[in-house]
Design a protein around this motif. Structure first.
Motif, PDB file in Angstrom:
ATOM      1  N   ILE A 298       0.848  -1.195   0.000  1.00 19.06           N
ATOM      2  CA  ILE A 298       0.000   0.000   0.000  1.00 19.06           C
ATOM      3  C   ILE A 298       0.885   1.247   0.000  1.00 19.06           C
ATOM      4  N   ASP A 299       0.295   2.372  -0.346  1.00 14.16           N
ATOM      5  CA  ASP A 299       0.955   3.671  -0.381  1.00 14.16           C
ATOM      6  C   ASP A 299       1.843   3.888   0.861  1.00 14.16           C
ATOM      7  N   LYS A 300       3.111   4.201   0.654  1.00  6.55           N
ATOM      8  CA  LYS A 300       4.087   4.334   1.734  1.00  6.55           C
ATOM      9  C   LYS A 300       3.744   5.469   2.708  1.00  6.55           C
ATOM     10  N   GLU A 301       3.120   6.548   2.241  1.00 10.06           N
ATOM     11  CA  GLU A 301       2.747   7.644   3.141  1.00 10.06           C
ATOM     12  C   GLU A 301       1.798   7.163   4.222  1.00 10.06           C
ATOM     13  N   TYR A 302       0.866   6.320   3.852  1.00 10.50           N
ATOM     14  CA  TYR A 302      -0.074   5.783   4.831  1.00 10.50           C
ATOM     15  C   TYR A 302       0.646   4.895   5.843  1.00 10.50           C
ATOM     16  N   LEU A 303       1.614   4.145   5.376  1.00 10.10           N
ATOM     17  CA  LEU A 303       2.330   3.219   6.244  1.00 10.10           C
ATOM     18  C   LEU A 303       3.142   3.929   7.314  1.00 10.10           C
ATOM     19  N   ASP A 304       3.569   5.160   7.053  1.00  7.96           N
ATOM     20  CA  ASP A 304       4.384   5.895   8.016  1.00  7.96           C
ATOM     21  C   ASP A 304       3.668   6.118   9.343  1.00  7.96           C
ATOM     22  N   ASN A 305       2.349   6.152   9.331  1.00 13.78           N
ATOM     23  CA  ASN A 305       1.588   6.401  10.554  1.00 13.78           C
ATOM     24  C   ASN A 305       1.289   5.131  11.343  1.00 13.78           C
ATOM     25  N   ILE A 306       1.644   3.990  10.804  1.00 13.81           N
ATOM     26  CA  ILE A 306       1.338   2.721  11.451  1.00 13.81           C
ATOM     27  C   ILE A 306       2.602   2.171  12.101  1.00 13.81           C
ATOM     28  N   SER A 307       2.515   1.871  13.398  1.00  8.64           N
ATOM     29  CA  SER A 307       3.690   1.346  14.081  1.00  8.64           C
ATOM     30  C   SER A 307       3.535  -0.109  14.494  1.00  8.64           C
ATOM     31  N   LYS A 308       2.295  -0.573  14.524  1.00  5.36           N
ATOM     32  CA  LYS A 308       2.076  -1.930  15.003  1.00  5.36           C
ATOM     33  C   LYS A 308       0.957  -2.580  14.194  1.00  5.36           C
ATOM     34  N   ILE A 309       1.192  -3.816  13.791  1.00 12.04           N
ATOM     35  CA  ILE A 309       0.182  -4.611  13.094  1.00 12.04           C
ATOM     36  C   ILE A 309      -0.158  -5.795  13.989  1.00 12.04           C
ATOM     37  N   VAL A 310      -1.450  -5.945  14.263  1.00 14.03           N
ATOM     38  CA  VAL A 310      -1.911  -7.015  15.145  1.00 14.03           C
ATOM     39  C   VAL A 310      -2.697  -8.030  14.324  1.00 14.03           C
TER      40      VAL A 310
END
Length: 89
Positions: free
Chosen positions: A25-37
């Protein structure tokens, strides 16, 4: 979908596959995510627009500033683990 046990035995593989697709997915969106559950794996037997039967894998995404669920990612695959669809909200 031969067996529920097959899915249960391979759940980590399914979650890893969903994470792999999520990172496309778009890298800009990923910058705000720190944890995947890892949240759930389901067999979807009926849906209005997703071809069924299929496997639905859900990941919960947490914001980097606090440990709060900000969205969810769903990956839909067929029994050969081939991509069918994805949904991010």
């Amino acid at each position: 979908m031969d067996s529920y046990k097959d899915i249960s035995d391979k759940k980590e593989e399914f979650y890893n596959l969903a994470i792999k697709y999520y990172y496309n997915i778009d890298k800009e969106y990923l910058d705000n995510i720190s944890k995947i559950v890892n949240k759930s794996i389901s067999i979807l037997v009926d849906h209005e627009f997703i071809p069924t039967p299929c496997i639905e894998i859900r990941l919960e995404l947490h914001h980097q500033d606090d440990d709060v669920n900000v969205s969810s990612y769903y990956l839909y695959i067929n029994e050969e683990n081939e991509f069918i669809d994805e949904f991010l909200y």
